[in-house]
Design an enzyme around this catalytic site. Structure first.
Site, PDB file in Angstrom:
ATOM      1  N   GLU A 111       7.333  -2.903  -0.918  1.00 35.08           N
ATOM      2  CA  GLU A 111       6.834  -3.985  -1.780  1.00 35.08           C
ATOM      3  C   GLU A 111       6.674  -3.501  -3.215  1.00 35.08           C
ATOM      4  OE1 GLU A 111       3.279  -5.709  -0.131  1.00 35.08           O
ATOM      5  OE2 GLU A 111       4.402  -6.910   1.325  1.00 35.08           O
ATOM      6  N   GLU A 166       8.521  -8.578   6.752  1.00 35.22           N
ATOM      7  CA  GLU A 166       7.066  -8.598   6.975  1.00 35.22           C
ATOM      8  C   GLU A 166       6.525  -9.994   6.704  1.00 35.22           C
ATOM      9  OE1 GLU A 166       4.826  -5.334   5.203  1.00 35.22           O
ATOM     10  OE2 GLU A 166       3.187  -6.723   4.746  1.00 35.22           O
TER      11      GLU A 166
END
Length: 336
Positions: A168, A260
């Protein structure tokens, strides 16, 4: 930044005595009912099997491997593969937060152990380089080179791996993320020329939405590499229609893998929003977008699928009695 615990050679030398043997391959006695169906590849905007048919992988992500090793056992993965009917396990190696940077050889060996366990049960494995803070992937560039050299060297002949090179990214431009990807993808390709590589996107893998951008910057300036996909993450209680619309638009033009997501808020906690989650699942089913849910542990937060203390016993994993509300829901979606 240079890696904190020695050179690549030192890490690989240490691993040579400790790394587990390569997992049983497709069709072997250890393979599960969701057996690996050969190497994957990207065809257009889709993830495809060896024949070029679009496929959708669905499964779970571990929590950070430094925190919940008791949740990833032979028995727990038997349940994931056979009772839950998942066909992919995302193995999340945190870089900071007490993870990889503290002991590279230890965490490479642990990641390989979990990947091997997934393979032995017929599941694909996503090798997740879980960089989070700091949000610039270049901060861990040398560490990533070491990690992905070791992982790709081990799995270069196995059809069941995908490499997620930056979990991320945040607080940096897309061009900065792209620059990182174009340095790490050749590291993977030097060992494993065929496997799918998953590239994180801006603003916590939201295609930039969480920082006021959108997918157009990736569409206009894609990573210069083949056989890659871009990642998108969402947490349904926080990420509403704007994010859903972004995923829909982006997947029309780019190959996307939702590596995710959660049914709660962006911290993976709080109340579950199953109605909004179902909108995402419906879209991903319709467009064959693969996904992994966060997370396969007994963390106290609502986003962990197991009730507190379940992992301490390594006893009962199948069925719903050991699951939190989110676990019951996501298991039912995998079994559908």
């Amino acid at each position: 930044m240079s890696m904190a615990a020695g050179s690549l050679a030192a890490v690989l030398l240490s691993l040579s005595a400790t790394a587990p043997a390569t997992a049983a391959g497709p069709g072997s006695p250890g393979a599960g009912t969701r057996a690996i169906n050969g190497p994957l590849k990207v065809c257009g905007t889709q993830l495809c099997d060896r024949s070029g048919k679009a496929v959708q992988l669905r499964g779970m992500s571990t929590h950070g491997t430094q925190w919940f090793p008791k949740c990833v056992t032979g028995k727990s993965l038997d349940a994931l593969a056979h009772d839950w009917r998942a066909d992919v396990l995302r193995v999340s190696t945190y870089v900071q937060d007490g993870g990889y940077a503290t002991d590279p050889a230890k965490f490479i060996a642990r990641a390989q152990k979990y990947v091997d366990m997934a393979h032995a049960r017929g599941m694909y494995a996503i090798i997740d380089w879980h960089m989070l803070s700091p949000g610039d992937p270049h901060f861990n560039l040398d560490r990533a080179r070491t990690f992905f050299t070791a992982m790709a060297k081990k799995y270069k002949n196995h059809p069941g791996v995908l490499y997620e090179i930056a979990n991320e990214p945040s607080g940096v431009s897309w061009s900065r993320i792209k620059s990182y990807a174009e340095q790490i993808i050749p590291v993977v390709r030097a060992q494993d020329s065929d496997a799918v590589v998953l590239v994180g996107t801006r603003a916590w893998s939201s295609f930039g939405v969480s920082e006021g951008a959108d997918e157009s910057e990736v569409v206009k300036n894609p990573v210069r590499a083949s056989n890659i996909m871009y990642t998108f993450h969402f947490y349904a209680a926080s990420h509403r229609e704007e994010y859903l619309a972004t995923l829909d638009r982006a997947s029309d033009k780019l190959p996307v893998f939702v590596t995710e997501f959660g049914t709660q808020n962006y911290e993976g906690e709080g109340a579950n929003d199953f109605a909004m989650s179902q909108k995402y699942l419906d879209l991903m089913k319709r467009k064959k977008i693969s996904w992994a849910n966060w997370n396969y542990s007994d963390d106290h937060r609502s986003g962990a699928v197991f009730k507190d203390g379940v992992c301490d016993t390594d006893d009962t994993w199948a069925g719903t009695s050991v699951l939190k509300e989110a676990g019951v829901w996501i298991r039912s979606k995998l079994r559908a």
